[in-house]
Design an enzyme around this catalytic site. Structure first.
Site, PDB file in Angstrom:
ATOM      1  N   GLU A   1      25.107 -33.381 -10.619  1.00 27.28           N
ATOM      2  CA  GLU A   1      24.834 -33.385  -9.173  1.00 27.28           C
ATOM      3  C   GLU A   1      25.634 -32.277  -8.510  1.00 27.28           C
ATOM      4  O   GLU A   1      26.844 -32.189  -8.689  1.00 27.28           O
ATOM      5  CB  GLU A   1      25.180 -34.751  -8.569  1.00 27.28           C
ATOM      6  CG  GLU A   1      25.099 -34.830  -7.047  1.00 27.28           C
ATOM      7  CD  GLU A   1      23.758 -34.386  -6.477  1.00 27.28           C
ATOM      8  OE1 GLU A   1      22.737 -35.009  -6.795  1.00 27.28           O
ATOM      9  OE2 GLU A   1      23.729 -33.375  -5.710  1.00 27.28           O
TER      10      GLU A   1
ATOM     11  N   SER B   1      13.859 -32.316  -2.932  1.00 27.49           N
ATOM     12  CA  SER B   1      13.205 -31.389  -2.005  1.00 27.49           C
ATOM     13  C   SER B   1      14.190 -30.939  -0.940  1.00 27.49           C
ATOM     14  O   SER B   1      15.286 -31.483  -0.810  1.00 27.49           O
ATOM     15  CB  SER B   1      12.035 -32.107  -1.328  1.00 27.49           C
ATOM     16  OG  SER B   1      12.515 -33.232  -0.610  1.00 27.49           O
TER      17      SER B   1
ATOM     18  N   GLY C   1       6.059 -31.119  14.647  1.00 23.98           N
ATOM     19  CA  GLY C   1       5.562 -31.917  13.522  1.00 23.98           C
ATOM     20  C   GLY C   1       5.501 -33.393  13.871  1.00 23.98           C
ATOM     21  O   GLY C   1       6.526 -34.003  14.135  1.00 23.98           O
TER      22      GLY C   1
ATOM     23  N   VAL D   1       2.551 -23.949  16.432  1.00 20.08           N
ATOM     24  CA  VAL D   1       3.804 -23.357  16.902  1.00 20.08           C
ATOM     25  C   VAL D   1       3.925 -21.945  16.345  1.00 20.08           C
ATOM     26  O   VAL D   1       3.782 -21.724  15.145  1.00 20.08           O
ATOM     27  CB  VAL D   1       5.013 -24.238  16.496  1.00 20.08           C
ATOM     28  CG1 VAL D   1       6.324 -23.508  16.760  1.00 20.08           C
ATOM     29  CG2 VAL D   1       4.975 -25.560  17.261  1.00 20.08           C
TER      30      VAL D   1
ATOM     31  N   ASP E   1      10.494 -36.046  -5.640  1.00 17.62           N
ATOM     32  CA  ASP E   1       9.943 -35.083  -4.688  1.00 17.62           C
ATOM     33  C   ASP E   1       9.583 -33.747  -5.330  1.00 17.62           C
ATOM     34  O   ASP E   1       8.812 -32.975  -4.752  1.00 17.62           O
ATOM     35  CB  ASP E   1      10.960 -34.808  -3.567  1.00 17.62           C
ATOM     36  CG  ASP E   1      10.957 -35.887  -2.499  1.00 17.62           C
ATOM     37  OD1 ASP E   1      10.297 -36.926  -2.690  1.00 17.62           O
ATOM     38  OD2 ASP E   1      11.632 -35.690  -1.459  1.00 17.62           O
TER      39      ASP E   1
ATOM     40  N   MET F   1       6.184 -37.885  -0.985  1.00 18.96           N
ATOM     41  CA  MET F   1       7.626 -37.647  -1.029  1.00 18.96           C
ATOM     42  C   MET F   1       8.335 -38.872  -0.472  1.00 18.96           C
ATOM     43  O   MET F   1       8.723 -38.919   0.698  1.00 18.96           O
ATOM     44  CB  MET F   1       7.969 -36.380  -0.256  1.00 18.96           C
ATOM     45  CG  MET F   1       7.556 -35.119  -0.988  1.00 18.96           C
ATOM     46  SD  MET F   1       7.999 -33.663  -0.053  1.00 18.96           S
ATOM     47  CE  MET F   1       8.131 -32.433  -1.338  1.00 18.96           C
ATOM     48  N   LEU F   2       8.458 -39.880  -1.306  1.00 23.19           N
ATOM     49  CA  LEU F   2       9.044 -41.155  -0.897  1.00 23.19           C
ATOM     50  C   LEU F   2      10.072 -41.594  -1.925  1.00 23.19           C
ATOM     51  O   LEU F   2       9.871 -41.410  -3.133  1.00 23.19           O
ATOM     52  CB  LEU F   2       7.956 -42.226  -0.787  1.00 23.19           C
ATOM     53  CG  LEU F   2       6.952 -42.039   0.357  1.00 23.19           C
ATOM     54  CD1 LEU F   2       5.789 -43.008   0.219  1.00 23.19           C
ATOM     55  CD2 LEU F   2       7.642 -42.204   1.709  1.00 23.19           C
TER      56      LEU F   2
ATOM     57  N   HIS G   1       4.192 -71.013   8.843  1.00 18.98           N
ATOM     58  CA  HIS G   1       3.978 -70.921  10.284  1.00 18.98           C
ATOM     59  C   HIS G   1       5.273 -71.257  11.019  1.00 18.98           C
ATOM     60  O   HIS G   1       5.947 -72.206  10.630  1.00 18.98           O
ATOM     61  CB  HIS G   1       2.889 -71.912  10.706  1.00 18.98           C
ATOM     62  CG  HIS G   1       2.687 -71.956  12.193  1.00 18.98           C
ATOM     63  ND1 HIS G   1       2.047 -70.935  12.870  1.00 18.98           N
ATOM     64  CD2 HIS G   1       3.061 -72.870  13.127  1.00 18.98           C
ATOM     65  CE1 HIS G   1       2.030 -71.238  14.168  1.00 18.98           C
ATOM     66  NE2 HIS G   1       2.637 -72.397  14.349  1.00 18.98           N
TER      67      HIS G   1
HETATM   68  C1  LIG Z   1      15.261 -37.747   7.438  1.00 19.09           C
HETATM   69  C2  LIG Z   1      14.571 -38.312   6.239  1.00 19.09           C
HETATM   70  C3  LIG Z   1      14.220 -39.642   6.217  1.00 19.09           C
HETATM   71  C4  LIG Z   1      13.584 -40.178   5.120  1.00 19.09           C
HETATM   72  N1  LIG Z   1      13.270 -41.495   5.135  1.00 19.09           N
HETATM   73  C5  LIG Z   1      12.649 -42.043   4.077  1.00 19.09           C
HETATM   74  C6  LIG Z   1      12.357 -43.421   4.053  1.00 19.09           C
HETATM   75  O1  LIG Z   1      12.658 -44.154   4.989  1.00 19.09           O
HETATM   76  N2  LIG Z   1      11.739 -43.931   2.970  1.00 19.09           N
HETATM   77  C7  LIG Z   1      11.391 -43.148   1.897  1.00 19.09           C
HETATM   78  O2  LIG Z   1      10.822 -43.659   0.939  1.00 19.09           O
HETATM   79  N3  LIG Z   1      11.673 -41.828   1.888  1.00 19.09           N
HETATM   80  C8  LIG Z   1      12.291 -41.269   2.942  1.00 19.09           C
HETATM   81  N4  LIG Z   1      12.611 -39.941   2.920  1.00 19.09           N
HETATM   82  C9  LIG Z   1      12.232 -39.154   1.727  1.00 19.09           C
HETATM   83  C10 LIG Z   1      13.242 -39.401   0.591  1.00 19.09           C
HETATM   84  O3  LIG Z   1      14.517 -39.055   1.035  1.00 19.09           O
HETATM   85  C11 LIG Z   1      12.849 -38.597  -0.627  1.00 19.09           C
HETATM   86  O4  LIG Z   1      11.526 -38.888  -0.983  1.00 19.09           O
HETATM   87  C12 LIG Z   1      13.763 -38.931  -1.810  1.00 19.09           C
HETATM   88  O5  LIG Z   1      15.101 -38.671  -1.492  1.00 19.09           O
HETATM   89  C13 LIG Z   1      13.360 -38.128  -3.042  1.00 19.09           C
HETATM   90  O6  LIG Z   1      14.194 -38.465  -4.090  1.00 19.09           O
HETATM   91  P1  LIG Z   1      14.499 -37.474  -5.276  1.00 19.09           P
HETATM   92  O7  LIG Z   1      15.389 -38.226  -6.209  1.00 19.09           O
HETATM   93  O8  LIG Z   1      13.267 -36.904  -5.800  1.00 19.09           O
HETATM   94  O9  LIG Z   1      15.293 -36.247  -4.627  1.00 19.09           O
HETATM   95  P2  LIG Z   1      16.526 -36.108  -3.632  1.00 19.09           P
HETATM   96  O10 LIG Z   1      16.855 -37.368  -2.971  1.00 19.09           O
HETATM   97  O11 LIG Z   1      16.233 -34.929  -2.789  1.00 19.09           O
HETATM   98  O12 LIG Z   1      17.746 -35.781  -4.594  1.00 19.09           O
HETATM   99  C14 LIG Z   1      17.817 -34.621  -5.336  1.00 19.09           C
HETATM  100  C15 LIG Z   1      19.263 -34.367  -5.720  1.00 19.09           C
HETATM  101  O13 LIG Z   1      19.305 -33.304  -6.645  1.00 19.09           O
HETATM  102  C16 LIG Z   1      20.428 -32.485  -6.388  1.00 19.09           C
HETATM  103  N5  LIG Z   1      20.168 -31.165  -6.974  1.00 19.09           N
HETATM  104  C17 LIG Z   1      19.177 -30.286  -6.657  1.00 19.09           C
HETATM  105  N6  LIG Z   1      19.228 -29.213  -7.461  1.00 19.09           N
HETATM  106  C18 LIG Z   1      20.280 -29.413  -8.303  1.00 19.09           C
HETATM  107  C19 LIG Z   1      20.834 -28.672  -9.366  1.00 19.09           C
HETATM  108  N7  LIG Z   1      20.314 -27.505  -9.773  1.00 19.09           N
HETATM  109  N8  LIG Z   1      21.913 -29.186 -10.006  1.00 19.09           N
HETATM  110  C20 LIG Z   1      22.448 -30.377  -9.625  1.00 19.09           C
HETATM  111  N9  LIG Z   1      21.955 -31.120  -8.631  1.00 19.09           N
HETATM  112  C21 LIG Z   1      20.876 -30.655  -7.994  1.00 19.09           C
HETATM  113  C22 LIG Z   1      20.492 -32.484  -4.866  1.00 19.09           C
HETATM  114  O14 LIG Z   1      21.787 -32.121  -4.432  1.00 19.09           O
HETATM  115  C23 LIG Z   1      20.141 -33.937  -4.554  1.00 19.09           C
HETATM  116  O15 LIG Z   1      21.298 -34.724  -4.506  1.00 19.09           O
HETATM  117  C24 LIG Z   1      13.281 -39.367   3.998  1.00 19.09           C
HETATM  118  C25 LIG Z   1      13.640 -38.021   4.001  1.00 19.09           C
HETATM  119  C26 LIG Z   1      14.283 -37.495   5.100  1.00 19.09           C
HETATM  120  C27 LIG Z   1      14.684 -36.058   5.086  1.00 19.09           C
END
Ligand SMILES: Cc1cc2nc3c(=O)[nH]c(=O)nc-3n(C[C@H](O)[C@H](O)[C@H](O)COP(=O)(O)OP(=O)(O)OC[C@H]3O[C@@H](n4cnc5c(N)ncnc54)[C@H](O)[C@@H]3O)c2cc1C
Length: 468
Positions: free
Chosen positions: A32, A145, A182, A239, A315, A321-322, A447
């Site tokens: 990480e 992402s 957006g 925009v 993501d 992207m959830l 209920h």
């Molecule tokens: C404001 C906001 C609100 C959101 N709310 C929701 C919600 O309510 N419900 C929901 O389902 N989703 C929500 N999302 C989306 C959700 O955050 C993402 O879908 C989710 O975090 C994706 O998980 P992931 O594990 O794929 O990646 P991420 O959570 O993005 O984690 C990726 C990790 O990889 C690390 N990383 C990247 N490249 C490297 C590298 N080369 N070496 C080491 N580490 C690295 C990053 O530092 C990060 O910690 C929200 C997103 C945002 C921005």
């Protein structure tokens, strides 16, 4: 030392994958680059946004509903510093929870940027510039992402005036006017937070609808509800500029269909136009890992990339992207690597917008069914006819059930209403088991609950609801 699995990224995809793999007896390491685990979701996404959404919703309830409920508390006041402290404490508790689970499951962690050197080899470069190499049988790319800008517009984020979601989670004062570029989930959630705290909020959206991709009925009604809460909408607007001005910022946009450009002044501009897969510095191209035209890592039906022993989830791959989609993919990959039959059912992934009221959906929208030429029937039930909703003063919204015309199999459920994000799961479970709307309509519901509206909407698809 050789690992069975090295996971790059500790978001909900990566950390869940690591825990599941360790639970299945594999030797696991996580890389990480951030100082804390948990990725976007725990640090700057799902969790902090929900802390602020809940706190600001409590303020709005106190301001607008308490009196009618006979609760007199004087004039409720915002203490933004305390609200932000609550958010920060929530984040800390969650990211520390991941640390604890890593230790509990004997997962080794490496802080630094991971780079794929090819099948079986990952380099980790720490903040001090030193690099070490890890050997592993399998690599899981879970790098998530990052914020996407506005297509064709040069946006200089300073996270104070021109902000991404990250800056919008940490504003030091309530902006007088917040312009959100957006009208998707993130923009509407964070717009709701600041609207409830006192900002005027204008949403500029390219499409003719907010929440593009959601069921049309839902999006339309929900927009009306937000308008009642004071949101202004500029739909069908492209925009063309968002820049800092002497005081605040100026957003320029023009009708998508053509016409004169307009400008609006803002104290803060939130650019919430979506996110892009994050693969910077990962070395995927050099390692021969194929990407698609949108920069996502290409995978097959088993989340395998084209290079044997390298998987990708969350993501950074195709799909919504959830966080929960990323988690389920994490579990599936861990199971696949352990020799089990890991699988994700992409037809049943709920989506929730945590506004007030909430919007939740699972399965197909009416538009999707029409487009696919599927014969369907619709059952709808409004919360105005639900006793519990009346008792709580939460009568906004409705439940909509879409079922196959011949087989009665439930194909989609869409809810706008208080607690929609919890209620949607009974539909998800039903759909996972291939249930019909008659199954749902004949299941005894306690209920008085908001969930009775789900039962009534199901009844409405094949006969008549009772309370309407
Ligand atoms: C404001 C906001 C609100 C959101 N709310 C929701 C919600 O309510 N419900 C929901 O389902 N989703 C929500 N999302 C989306 C959700 O955050 C993402 O879908 C989710 O975090 C994706 O998980 P992931 O594990 O794929 O990646 P991420 O959570 O993005 O984690 C990726 C990790 O990889 C690390 N990383 C990247 N490249 C490297 C590298 N080369 N070496 C080491 N580490 C690295 C990053 O530092 C990060 O910690 C929200 C997103 C945002 C921005």
């Amino acid at each position: 030392m050789a690992y069975d699995v090295v996971v790059i990224g500790s978001g909900p995809g990566g950390y869940v994958c690591a825990i599941k793999a360790a639970q299945l007896g594999l030797k696991v390491a996580v890389v990480e680059k951030n100082a804390t685990f948990g990725g976007t979701c725990l640090n700057i996404g799902c969790i902090p946004s929900k802390a602020l959404l809940h706190a600001s919703e409590m303020l709005a309830e106190a301001q607008h509903s308490f009196d009618a409920l006979g609760v007199e508390v004087g004039t409720p006041k915002l203490n933004l510093t305390k609200m932000m402290a609550h958010k920060d404490a929530t984040v800390a508790a969650n990211v520390n929870g991941v640390s604890f689970l890593f230790k509990k499951n004997k997962i080794e962690s490496f802080q630094g940027t991971g780079k794929v050197l090819g099948a079986g080899k990952v380099a980790v470069t720490g903040a001090d510039g030193k690099t070490q190499e890890l050997e592993t049988k399998n690599i899981v790319i879970a790098t998530g992402s990052d914020v996407a800008g506005i297509p064709g517009v040069d946006v200089a984020f300073d996270e104070k005036v021109i902000v991404s979601s990250t800056g919008a989670l940490a504003l030091e004062k309530v902006p007088g006017h917040l312009v959100v570029v957006g009208g998707g989930v993130i923009g509407l959630e964070l717009g709701s937070v600041w609207a409830r705290l006192g900002a005027k909020v204008t949403v500029v959206e390219y499409l003719d609808t907010i929440l593009g991709g959601m069921d049309g009925d839902v999006a339309k009604q929900f927009q009306r509800m937000l308008a009642k809460q004071g949101f202004e909408f500029k739909l069908g607007s492209k925009v063309t500029g968002a820049a800092k001005a002497k005081k605040g910022a100026v957003v320029t946009f023009e009708p998508v269909k053509g016409g004169a450009a307009e400008t609006i002044e803002a104290d803060v501009v939130l650019v919430a136009t979506g996110r892009r897969p994050y693969t910077d510095g990962l070395g995927l191209k050099e390692a021969g890992v194929e990407m698609d035209e949108r920069g996502r890592v290409k995978t097959d039906g088993h989340l395998r990339t084209n290079v044997a022993g390298i998987y990708a989830i969350g993501d950074v791959v195709v799909g919504p992207m959830l966080a929960h989609k990323a988690e389920d993919e994490g579990v599936a990959v861990a199971e696949i690597i352990a020799g089990q039959a890991g699988h994700v059912n992409y037809d049943v992934i709920p989506g929730v917008v945590y506004t007030s009221p909430e919007v939740a959906s699972v399965g197909k929208t009416e538009e999707e069914l029409k487009k696919a030429g599927v014969a369907y029937k619709v059952g709808k039930f409004p919360f105005t006819a639900n006793g519990r909703a009346r008792a709580m003063l939460h009568t906004d919204g409705f439940v909509k059930v879409l079922a196959d015309k011949d087989s009665d199999k439930v194909l989609g459920v869409h809810i706008v209403g208080f607690g929609a994000g919890e209620m949607i799961h009974e539909a998800a479970v039903l759909m996972e088991f291939g249930g019909s709307s008659e199954d749902l309509g004949r299941t005894c519901h306690a209920h008085p609950t908001m969930s009775e509206a789900v039962k009534e909407a199901a009844l409405a698809t094949f006969f008549k609801p009772i309370h309407m």
